[in-house]
Design an enzyme around this catalytic site. Sequence first.
Site, PDB file in Angstrom:
ATOM      1  N   ARG A 124     -31.573  14.020   1.977  1.00 27.24           N
ATOM      2  CA  ARG A 124     -31.755  13.747   0.544  1.00 27.24           C
ATOM      3  C   ARG A 124     -31.476  14.938  -0.348  1.00 27.24           C
ATOM      4  O   ARG A 124     -31.228  14.772  -1.539  1.00 27.24           O
ATOM      5  CB  ARG A 124     -33.189  13.239   0.299  1.00 27.24           C
ATOM      6  N   GLN A 130     -26.911  12.119  -3.101  1.00 30.19           N
ATOM      7  CA  GLN A 130     -27.968  11.683  -4.024  1.00 30.19           C
ATOM      8  C   GLN A 130     -27.786  10.266  -4.561  1.00 30.19           C
ATOM      9  O   GLN A 130     -28.761   9.559  -4.779  1.00 30.19           O
ATOM     10  CB  GLN A 130     -28.166  12.717  -5.119  1.00 30.19           C
ATOM     11  N   ASP A 133     -29.535   7.741  -2.291  1.00 28.12           N
ATOM     12  CA  ASP A 133     -30.937   8.016  -1.937  1.00 28.12           C
ATOM     13  C   ASP A 133     -31.847   6.835  -2.296  1.00 28.12           C
ATOM     14  O   ASP A 133     -32.488   6.800  -3.356  1.00 28.12           O
ATOM     15  CB  ASP A 133     -31.384   9.302  -2.642  1.00 28.12           C
ATOM     16  N   SER A 136     -35.659   7.566  -2.863  1.00 25.29           N
ATOM     17  CA  SER A 136     -36.012   8.019  -4.220  1.00 25.29           C
ATOM     18  C   SER A 136     -35.940   6.878  -5.218  1.00 25.29           C
ATOM     19  O   SER A 136     -36.836   6.724  -6.056  1.00 25.29           O
ATOM     20  CB  SER A 136     -35.070   9.147  -4.679  1.00 25.29           C
ATOM     21  N   TYR A 231     -40.582  18.547   1.634  1.00 20.89           N
ATOM     22  CA  TYR A 231     -41.715  17.644   1.844  1.00 20.89           C
ATOM     23  C   TYR A 231     -42.994  18.443   2.084  1.00 20.89           C
ATOM     24  O   TYR A 231     -42.974  19.649   2.312  1.00 20.89           O
ATOM     25  CB  TYR A 231     -41.467  16.769   3.072  1.00 20.89           C
TER      26      TYR A 231
END
Length: 389
Positions: A124, A130, A133, A136, A231
């Site tokens: 990601r 992107q 993704d 998201s 993360y």
Amino acid sequence: MDQLSVGVVKETAPRERRVALDPDGVGRVIAAGCAVVVQAGAGDGSWFSDSAYTDAGATIATDAAGLAAASVLLCVRPPAPEIVNTLRDGQVLIGLLGLLSDHDLARTLAGRDVTAISLEGLPRTLSRAQGMDALSSQANVAGYRSVLLAADVFRRYFPMMVTAAGTARPAEVLILGAGVAGLQAIGTARRLGAQVRAFDVRPDSRSEVLSLGASFLDIESVTAAAGEGGYARALTDEEQAALVDELATHVKRHDIVITTAQVPGRTPPLLVSAAAVDGMRAGSVVVDAASSPLGGNVAVSRPGETIVTSNGVTVIGADDLPSMASTSASAAYSRNIGALLLHLLADGQIGIDLSDEIQAGVVMTHDGAVVHPMVAAGVAALSTTPGHS
Ligand code: NAD
């Protein structure tokens, strides 16, 4: 070479209203040289009619069997066993397949010689990925919808209201977990006029929370729990217990608590204990946006259920937030999955190339084998688990 045929599956999971490709997405896939066949009624839950799909150039298959000829099948959630059992050698299945945790399904798909491509594995942080993704885009919808859900059952205003009938104080909202969903929840609650505080264990989240006009909750028991790839890391048992205790004192001061915390590859961390909910005022609302059959962030939440505790707190186990705004969620997902499909095309056909960083992340099974290292390790562990062979 034959034109690549792409099938769009009608989702079958309970309360799932999304669809993998919207009519605009069909147009983009056809423009890339593919044919598209859509299972009848696939778009109904997002208000995309069969005729909107045919207008965009797709054909309609009356049932799942009508998709059998498609070389590529697009879905949102893992397909039902009846569909999995019809998949054939060499067919490509693309969706949020959950194979990083569902190793049984990974083994089944490899056994059927299906090329399984799962959007959860997307790298990601790679800028060229992107647009693909889906985690998201769907988290963004979930964050937005979590606030609307809370506002809907909360029996007071969100904003401060000054009227001839008196002044109402603004709702105080606490957002736990300030990743993609949490930040969208902060923005949405602020736009509704609430006073918002937020907390996340990643130090970087503080500036993001402040930039949205919310305050950051200072917690002494946990500092700097950043993991890999942007993360959070899993907390130790001691950190976790101290965090839950410390959060309880803050939870009871708020009217609305929305939890969105996740740690990749783990069950969601417990943040709000039963005692914390017991301490809240009657009329307060808790939305557990991490709720799942494996657990959530709130001890007393149940996936898909709304309960009212004996002290008058509404606790919502919100396990289908993107599906509640299915038209927006499907439109975003369609862009993501369409971009990935186009990325995989080479001379009008699917070209698997595991030296490509994006493909190495998303291709889970291929040529009869589990090719993703994390999934392969999980599948190998299955054979040593009692009850599996
Ligand atoms: P996620 O869904 O895995 O987790 C949601 C949030 O929960 C995270 O912010 C995490 O830190 C938080 N969390 C975990 N344990 C917690 C705990 N015990 N207490 C409180 N909070 C806890 O994460 P996500 O929202 O998908 O993304 C996380 C981060 O990755 C964000 O900073 C996001 O901006 C970043 N990201 C970057 C890109 C990119 O570079 N293109 C893409 C996606 C995500």
